[in-house]
Design an enzyme around this catalytic site. Structure first.
Site, PDB file in Angstrom:
ATOM      1  N   CYS A  57       0.804  -1.227   0.000  1.00  0.00           N
ATOM      2  CA  CYS A  57       0.000   0.000   0.000  1.00  0.00           C
ATOM      3  C   CYS A  57       0.836   1.275   0.000  1.00  0.00           C
ATOM      4  CB  CYS A  57      -0.942  -0.002   1.196  1.00  0.00           C
ATOM      5  SG  CYS A  57      -1.981  -1.481   1.299  1.00  0.00           S
ATOM      6  N   ASN A 106     -10.764  -0.196  -2.610  1.00  0.00           N
ATOM      7  CA  ASN A 106      -9.372  -0.011  -2.175  1.00  0.00           C
ATOM      8  C   ASN A 106      -8.453  -0.604  -3.230  1.00  0.00           C
ATOM      9  OD1 ASN A 106      -6.853  -0.155  -0.989  1.00  0.00           O
ATOM     10  ND2 ASN A 106      -7.483  -1.454   0.723  1.00  0.00           N
ATOM     11  N   HIS A 148      -3.867   7.217   1.220  1.00  0.00           N
ATOM     12  CA  HIS A 148      -4.243   5.869   0.785  1.00  0.00           C
ATOM     13  C   HIS A 148      -5.649   5.592   1.301  1.00  0.00           C
ATOM     14  CE1 HIS A 148      -4.392   1.550   0.333  1.00  0.00           C
ATOM     15  NE2 HIS A 148      -4.512   1.406   1.641  1.00  0.00           N
TER      16      HIS A 148
END
Length: 356
Positions: A116, A295, A265
């Site tokens: 991520c 996501n 994020h």
């Protein structure tokens, strides 16, 4: 001053295939899905079609960006690809994309499996090579297609994750614009919280690793699928991320008041709202891009920046703080100054179908 990299173009690509709430309600039940959607803010996910990979998304994003900006392929001297879902274990996806994009033999390639927080790490790697003079025009590709490694009956992960890719063009900064600073960190005590156990040499795949396991909440998975400890990740995000963001701002010598946009994020809307609240980021400096895509893992943070550009939220000369965090557990933040000419959105579509 040493040469510095600047973002001069950015473009993201998502699959046309949609995974809707109605489909998930039929799979898991309306009450469960609606409860998750209320907290996550995600009502639709974009996922790759059979036969499509993260590399295909990255190729489309990069090809469209290069064509839109009329960038000669031979002028790219650095390619950095970040993905957790590459086409092969060996070779790295950067080599595959180097060939598909028709880049020159004098172009250096790197693969990063950072998760991520991949975007700030990739930008920092490129910045280092710009500073040494080894690169002057770089292509950063962040791409993940986690839908292929999540068990279809893992309610927690299926409802959250989508697939996507982002291409970022970096060139030598001409003035005050560019990548102004970085701040990184790692809490490896939590590496197990986001993990795919039987995916490498430590735990080879066997009949045992393919056996389905149902946890106490009803999620189904095997050791060969991506797994998450949601409670631990949520705690990490709302406590650690504000802390390290404050440290980064102090290191950069700026405050939230100095920033034009704070890009995070995006794994969960409630989580992101809590981080914004703890940092005192006003609504006009926030941006969300997850409701209809999910996501996007390592492509999440740059896709938020790309969509903000498309929506006209990134003005010429803007000062942007970008923070990405997750797998590892790791975090990375970067301070970005947009050039006085601004960032015009790429005219090409952001969607990719199997027939494209």
């Amino acid at each position: 001053m040493l040469p510095r990299a600047a973002i001069t173009a950015i473009h993201h690509c998502i699959p046309t295939r949609r995974l809707t709430e109605a489909e998930l309600e039929a799979r898991f039940g309306a009450r469960q899905v609606q409860s998750i959607a209320k907290l996550s803010g995600i009502h639709e996910r974009r996922i790759v079609e059979p036969g499509m990979t993260a590399a295909d998304l990255a190729y489309a994003a990069a090809d469209r960006l290069l064509n839109d900006r009329s960038i000669p392929r031979e002028s790219i001297d650095l390619l950095v690809v970040t993905t957790q879902t590459g086409d092969y274990q060996i070779p790295g996806t950067a080599f595959v994309l180097h060939e598909r994009l028709g880049l020159s033999q004098s172009c250096a390639v790197y693969d990063l499996n950072q998760g991520c927080a991949a975007y700030p790490y990739a930008l920092a790697l490129a910045q280092g090579l710009f500073a040494t003079g080894a690169a002057q025009r770089a292509l950063i590709l962040n791409t993940d297609a986690l839908s292929g490694i999540i068990h279809p009956q893992d309610r927690t992960l299926v409802t959250l994750h989508g697939d996507g890719a982002v291409a970022t063009l970096l060139e030598v900064a001409k003035g005050e614009e560019g990548l102004l600073g970085f701040h990184f960190g790692t809490d490896s005590s939590g590496w197990r919280y986001l993990c795919m156990p039987a995916s490498g040499a430590r735990q080879p795949k066997t009949e045992l690793t393919r056996q389905e396991i149902t946890d106490e909440t009803g999620n189904v998975r095997t050791s060969e699928h991506f797994q998450m400890n949601g409670q631990a990740i949520f705690h990490f995000a709302i406590h650690k991320v504000p802390e390290v963001t404050r440290s980064a701002l102090a290191r950069f010598g700026v405050t939230v008041a100095d920033l034009d946009l704070v890009v995070l994020h995006q794994a969960n809307r409630f989580m992101i709202e809590q981080i914004y609240k703890k940092l005192g980021v006003p609504p006009e400096k926030q941006f969300f891009y997850l409701e209809n895509v999910g996501n996007l893992s390592g492509a999440s943070a740059p896709s938020v920046l790309s969509e903000a550009v498309r929506q006209g939220r990134v003005k010429p000369g803007a000062l942007i703080l970008l923070a990405a965090f997750g797998v590892g557990l790791s975090w990375g933040l970067t301070l970005i100054r947009i050039g006085p000419q601004g960032l015009a959105p790429v005219a090409a579509s952001t969607e990719l179908s199997s027939s494209s």
